[in-house]
Design a protein around this motif. Structure first.
Motif, PDB file in Angstrom:
ATOM      1  N   GLU A  35     -38.233  12.273  -6.940  1.00 29.13           N
ATOM      2  CA  GLU A  35     -39.275  12.506  -7.937  1.00 29.13           C
ATOM      3  C   GLU A  35     -39.080  13.845  -8.649  1.00 29.13           C
ATOM      4  O   GLU A  35     -39.253  13.947  -9.875  1.00 29.13           O
ATOM      5  N   THR A  36     -38.711  14.887  -7.883  1.00 28.19           N
ATOM      6  CA  THR A  36     -38.494  16.192  -8.496  1.00 28.19           C
ATOM      7  C   THR A  36     -37.305  16.154  -9.441  1.00 28.19           C
ATOM      8  O   THR A  36     -37.355  16.690 -10.554  1.00 28.19           O
ATOM      9  N   ALA A  37     -36.217  15.499  -9.011  1.00 29.80           N
ATOM     10  CA  ALA A  37     -35.052  15.370  -9.887  1.00 29.80           C
ATOM     11  C   ALA A  37     -35.410  14.605 -11.158  1.00 29.80           C
ATOM     12  O   ALA A  37     -34.983  14.969 -12.262  1.00 29.80           O
ATOM     13  N   GLY A  91     -29.917  20.800  -4.367  1.00 34.18           N
ATOM     14  CA  GLY A  91     -30.440  22.121  -4.051  1.00 34.18           C
ATOM     15  C   GLY A  91     -31.668  22.505  -4.843  1.00 34.18           C
ATOM     16  O   GLY A  91     -32.521  23.254  -4.359  1.00 34.18           O
ATOM     17  N   THR A  92     -31.807  22.013  -6.083  1.00 33.19           N
ATOM     18  CA  THR A  92     -33.017  22.283  -6.860  1.00 33.19           C
ATOM     19  C   THR A  92     -34.082  21.233  -6.582  1.00 33.19           C
ATOM     20  O   THR A  92     -35.260  21.533  -6.449  1.00 33.19           O
ATOM     21  N   ALA A  93     -33.637  19.974  -6.496  1.00 29.98           N
ATOM     22  CA  ALA A  93     -34.595  18.867  -6.427  1.00 29.98           C
ATOM     23  C   ALA A  93     -35.247  18.718  -5.056  1.00 29.98           C
ATOM     24  O   ALA A  93     -36.295  18.076  -4.947  1.00 29.98           O
ATOM     25  N   ARG A  94     -34.638  19.287  -4.004  1.00 28.91           N
ATOM     26  CA  ARG A  94     -35.270  19.168  -2.691  1.00 28.91           C
ATOM     27  C   ARG A  94     -36.314  20.270  -2.460  1.00 28.91           C
ATOM     28  O   ARG A  94     -36.918  20.353  -1.387  1.00 28.91           O
ATOM     29  N   GLU A  95     -36.532  21.115  -3.457  1.00 23.57           N
ATOM     30  CA  GLU A  95     -37.572  22.142  -3.342  1.00 23.57           C
ATOM     31  C   GLU A  95     -38.918  21.464  -3.061  1.00 23.57           C
ATOM     32  O   GLU A  95     -39.325  20.549  -3.776  1.00 23.57           O
ATOM     33  N   TYR A 120     -27.826  12.896  -2.860  1.00 27.09           N
ATOM     34  CA  TYR A 120     -26.979  12.716  -4.040  1.00 27.09           C
ATOM     35  C   TYR A 120     -27.422  11.486  -4.828  1.00 27.09           C
ATOM     36  O   TYR A 120     -27.581  11.541  -6.055  1.00 27.09           O
ATOM     37  N   PHE A 121     -27.650  10.381  -4.135  1.00 26.29           N
ATOM     38  CA  PHE A 121     -28.052   9.172  -4.848  1.00 26.29           C
ATOM     39  C   PHE A 121     -29.484   9.257  -5.367  1.00 26.29           C
ATOM     40  O   PHE A 121     -29.830   8.567  -6.337  1.00 26.29           O
ATOM     41  N   CYS A 122     -30.304  10.114  -4.766  1.00 25.13           N
ATOM     42  CA  CYS A 122     -31.620  10.393  -5.360  1.00 25.13           C
ATOM     43  C   CYS A 122     -31.449  10.982  -6.755  1.00 25.13           C
ATOM     44  O   CYS A 122     -32.133  10.582  -7.707  1.00 25.13           O
ATOM     45  N   THR A 123     -30.523  11.951  -6.878  1.00 24.10           N
ATOM     46  CA  THR A 123     -30.343  12.604  -8.176  1.00 24.10           C
ATOM     47  C   THR A 123     -29.632  11.698  -9.173  1.00 24.10           C
ATOM     48  O   THR A 123     -29.988  11.673 -10.354  1.00 24.10           O
ATOM     49  N   VAL A 124     -28.636  10.944  -8.720  1.00 25.07           N
ATOM     50  CA  VAL A 124     -27.932  10.038  -9.637  1.00 25.07           C
ATOM     51  C   VAL A 124     -28.895   9.000 -10.203  1.00 25.07           C
ATOM     52  O   VAL A 124     -28.951   8.757 -11.418  1.00 25.07           O
ATOM     53  N   ALA A 125     -29.668   8.370  -9.322  1.00 28.22           N
ATOM     54  CA  ALA A 125     -30.623   7.354  -9.781  1.00 28.22           C
ATOM     55  C   ALA A 125     -31.653   7.966 -10.725  1.00 28.22           C
ATOM     56  O   ALA A 125     -32.002   7.375 -11.756  1.00 28.22           O
ATOM     57  N   LEU A 153     -38.549  23.630 -14.853  1.00 28.66           N
ATOM     58  CA  LEU A 153     -39.356  23.296 -13.679  1.00 28.66           C
ATOM     59  C   LEU A 153     -38.818  24.014 -12.445  1.00 28.66           C
ATOM     60  O   LEU A 153     -39.566  24.623 -11.676  1.00 28.66           O
ATOM     61  N   ASN A 154     -37.496  23.964 -12.236  1.00 22.92           N
ATOM     62  CA  ASN A 154     -36.920  24.648 -11.084  1.00 22.92           C
ATOM     63  C   ASN A 154     -37.053  26.154 -11.206  1.00 22.92           C
ATOM     64  O   ASN A 154     -37.386  26.839 -10.226  1.00 22.92           O
TER      65      ASN A 154
END
Length: 729
Positions: free
Chosen positions: A256-258, A238-242, A298-303, A208-209
């Motif tokens: 959501e992206t992560a 860095g990838t998920a905030r695209e 960071y916690f967006c990606t961990v969750a 996806l990225n």
């Protein structure tokens, strides 16, 4: 909750190019020593002496390979193997560090260089980021590879859709060949010389990225390489905030992206027995943000990662030296080093991640199909655009706000938009074709899973986990016709397939397996299903299953909130045929053993808070805070330990900032042996069989707080290097 475990389980690890030092001594299971240079053997020795399982990592598409480029390795100048764009510019990762066209010669060079690493006694080798830029494909080495692969002279990718597609498919093949050659060569060397079975992994971004960043890479194809033992999912802020489009808004949606990125990465190893580590980064490569931004994301990606219950191994941090020593924002008078509280929370999380167990997925499973083939058509050839559009394209791909706004103003007026503008929109980095299908359901609390198209032909029963699949061939084309056969058989056995597409994508004209027989691969799919769609929307019964077709470009559903709602309505209409009613909510949640993980989203069905009541420990707090009620609002995340699930435990670790190696009770005294990073304000919370009056660390009194209701004690201390002994009385 295996806080005490053997490091050979390799549940948690990090990559480090720096030498070992106290601030990064998090005591995870393994360390990937990074960088092919003369210092590598010594750095490997240092980390081994600190008790880590040793892996090694280097780049497979770029790195410190100047001896190869300048001919010092074999007497041949290899600069013609650097990836080059249509203007003759070398695409570089740094000085004397181009992205490489992975020739046979380059593969053999990497193999030979890695033998020194095998000699140093590592347990595993990782070659990261096999990346071939979409805008590349013009170097002399690539032209030679084109001739070898296709048996004819190279055609510039920008001249036709067929040339573009052929070049992109070749790029994926070249890195597949290289990884196959290097991995088998290294394994043969290790067995022959040391009788040692060394493991070989590929750390890589998600498909996806790479689609958004316009990089071709073998993703699903890694499954076809026998000597690959697994992957690291390089998903981080860095990838998920695209940015992506949803409800007519172009913005960051990190959680959501992560979630979607981790989702597709788990598919690379599903059913194979191979290893997968999910990566998180407490900061990111871009150093311009402050600590509040890094912490939130960071916690967006961990969750997001924890919501995928089939993976329970993690790369806890790439480059910990830059996290625990650098100042952010970089080069700013406001830049500061990591706040003490955040450093404590990070070490808490690092240790907690080592305790996660897998569990079964429950509820409705909706998959959105994607695949490596979507990487092959991220740009359109020149002849499809006017001169004005050609001039704008480069700006659009950088998401210039003014041009994006023009897109929005013109595209969102009407579904019957200008075709040229539509093509530019489809090839923009936002990748609206996929997000238009995934986000309308995910944002409404339906746990959508990306599903790898090619795996339908690789593994028998691969699709059986899903009740519903959503598919479009507007942004990708299946490489093989038997993919459609597998999809059709899955439908006939009871599956529900929702196809979205109008067949107008120019890449339908490429020379492929459907050429001369079908207008496009969707027509072949319909033939396999035994259906012949004639209207804009139709629902067909196919054996025990259902196939629904909507003749429309999927990008439409990202234009506005109203269009996203139209997609949800269509999905609901189709699912009613099976007696299924999706449960819409503004959150995702899961129970994994003793833990509850949840995330509340914005842009959803409502903005109601999500509340948990009971006896919990908040694992995202520095002191593992006790709480009886947790309320999450929009964009909040939580990881809670449910104390009621361990009420029969007399003595156990609840949470810790330092790794616990031993936990013993002797009468009314508890001894804990632990080790962690230094300096660090550390906490450990324990469930204990008696009330606590005193705690000492290495013989010195330290703060402790006993909670009678939960029968837990919180001990706070300063973490220092080396093993410590905590005694609780």
């Amino acid at each position: 909750m295996a806080f005490i475990r053997n490091k050979n389980e390799e549940r948690t690890g990090y990559q480090a190019s720096a030498r070992w030092f106290d601030k990064i001594d998090s005591q995870c299971d393994f360390v990937m020593v990074y960088g092919l240079n003369d210092t590598a053997p010594e750095r490997i020795k240092e980390y081994r002496e600190q008790g880590y399982v040793i892996h090694f990592m280097t780049g497979i598409s770029w790195g410190s390979y100047s001896d190869y480029l300048y001919g010092r390795y074999d007497g041949i100048n290899h600069w013609d193997e650097a990836q080059t764009d249509r203007d003759g510019n070398i695409i570089a990762h740094g000085k004397d560090c181009p992205y490489m066209v992975p020739t046979v010669s380059f593969a053999d060079y990497i193999t030979n260089k890695l033998k020194v690493i095998v000699d140093a006694g590592v347990e595993a080798i990782h070659v990261e980021e096999p990346e071939f830029w979409d805008r590349a494909g013009y170097s002399e080495a690539f032209k030679r590879e084109f001739r070898i692969y296709y048996g004819k002279d190279w055609t510039p990718p920008h001249e036709s859709a067929d040339a573009k597609y052929k070049c992109s498919r070749l790029k994926a093949y070249l890195y597949t060949r290289t990884i196959d050659r290097v991995s088998s060569g290294i394994k043969e060397y290790a067995l022959r010389k040391y009788n040692k079975a060394i493991r070989f992994y590929i750390p890589t971004h998600s498909v996806l990225n790479y689609t958004q960043w316009k990089i071709v890479s073998p993703e699903g194809k890694l499954s076809d390489i026998p000597c690959v033992d697994g992957c690291i999912a390089q998903v981080w802020t860095g990838t998920a905030r695209e940015k992506n489009w949803f409800n007519g808004e172009f913005k960051e949606r990190t959680f959501e992206t992560a979630y979607l990125e981790y989702g597709v990465m788990q598919e690379l190893v599903k059913g194979t027995g191979r290893k997968m580590w999910f990566l998180h980064d407490p900061i990111e490569d871009n150093p311009i943000f402050d600590w509040n931004d890094y912490r939130k994301n960071y916690f967006c990606t961990v969750a997001a990662s924890l919501l995928h219950p089939r993976i329970n191994t993690y790369e806890i941090c790439p480059w910990p030296n830059r996290v625990f020593t650098n100042t952010y924002p970089k080069n700013s008078p406001d830049g500061i080093t990591i706040p003490e509280e955040y450093a404590t929370i990070l070490n808490n999380t690092f240790n907690t991640l080592g305790t996660i167990e897998n569990c079964e997925e429950k509820g409705l499973k909706i998959g959105v199909l994607m695949g490596d083939c979507q990487l092959y058509q991220r740009e359109y050839p020149d002849h499809l655009f006017s001169e004005e559009a050609k001039r704008e394209t480069g700006t659009v791909l950088r998401d210039d706000p003014a041009v994006v706004e023009r897109f929005k103003n013109e595209l969102f007026k009407d579904e019957n938009v200008d075709k040229e503008l539509m093509l530019k929109y489809m090839s923009a980095s936002a990748f609206p074709g996929f997000y238009s299908l995934a986000l309308p359901m995910l944002k409404y609390g339906v746990p959508v899973r990306p599903v790898l198209l090619d795996n339908a032909r690789r593994y028998a029963g691969y699709l059986d986990d899903y009740s519903v699949l959503v598919l479009s061939y507007e942004f990708m084309k299946p490489d093989y016709p038997d993919i459609n056969n597998s999809l059709a058989e899955w439908v006939k056995q009871g599956g529900t397939l929702i196809y979205i597409g109008n067949g107008e994508d120019p890449y339908n004209s490429i020379d492929s397996w459907w050429t001369g027989k079908y207008k496009n691969p969707a027509e072949h799919l319909f033939n396999m299903l035994g259906i012949e769609p004639k209207n804009e929307k139709e629902i067909f019964t196919c054996g025990k299953g259902i196939a629904a077709v909507w003749d429309i470009n999927p990008c439409i559903f990202s234009y506005s909130k109203e269009n996203a709602e139209k997609l949800r309505e269509f999905v609901c209409t189709v699912l009613k045929e099976k007696g299924i009613v999706p449960e819409y909510k503004n959150y995702l949640s899961i129970e994994r053993g003793n833990y509850i993980i949840a995330a509340v989203m914005d842009e959803s069905v409502n903005d109601e808070p999500l509340t948990f009541e009971g006896n919990f420990v908040d694992m995202f707090t520095p002191d593992f805070a006790l709480t009886e009620k947790v309320t999450l609002h929009e964009n909040d995340k939580c990881m809670l330990l449910d104390l009621d699930k361990i009420k029969n435990e007399k003595l156990c670790v609840i949470g810790t900032s330092a790794r616990v190696y031993e936990l013993k009770e002797n009468g009314k005294e508890i001894t804990v042996k632990l080790r962690g990073a230094s300096p660090l304000n550390a906490n450990i919370r324990l469930k204990v069989p008696f009330s606590v009056n005193e705690a000492t660390i290495d013989g010195e009194k330290t703060q402790c707080i006993y909670d009678e209701k939960t029968q837990t004690v919180l001990v706070s201390f300063e973490s220092k290097i080396g093993e410590r002994e905590l005694i609780i009385k």
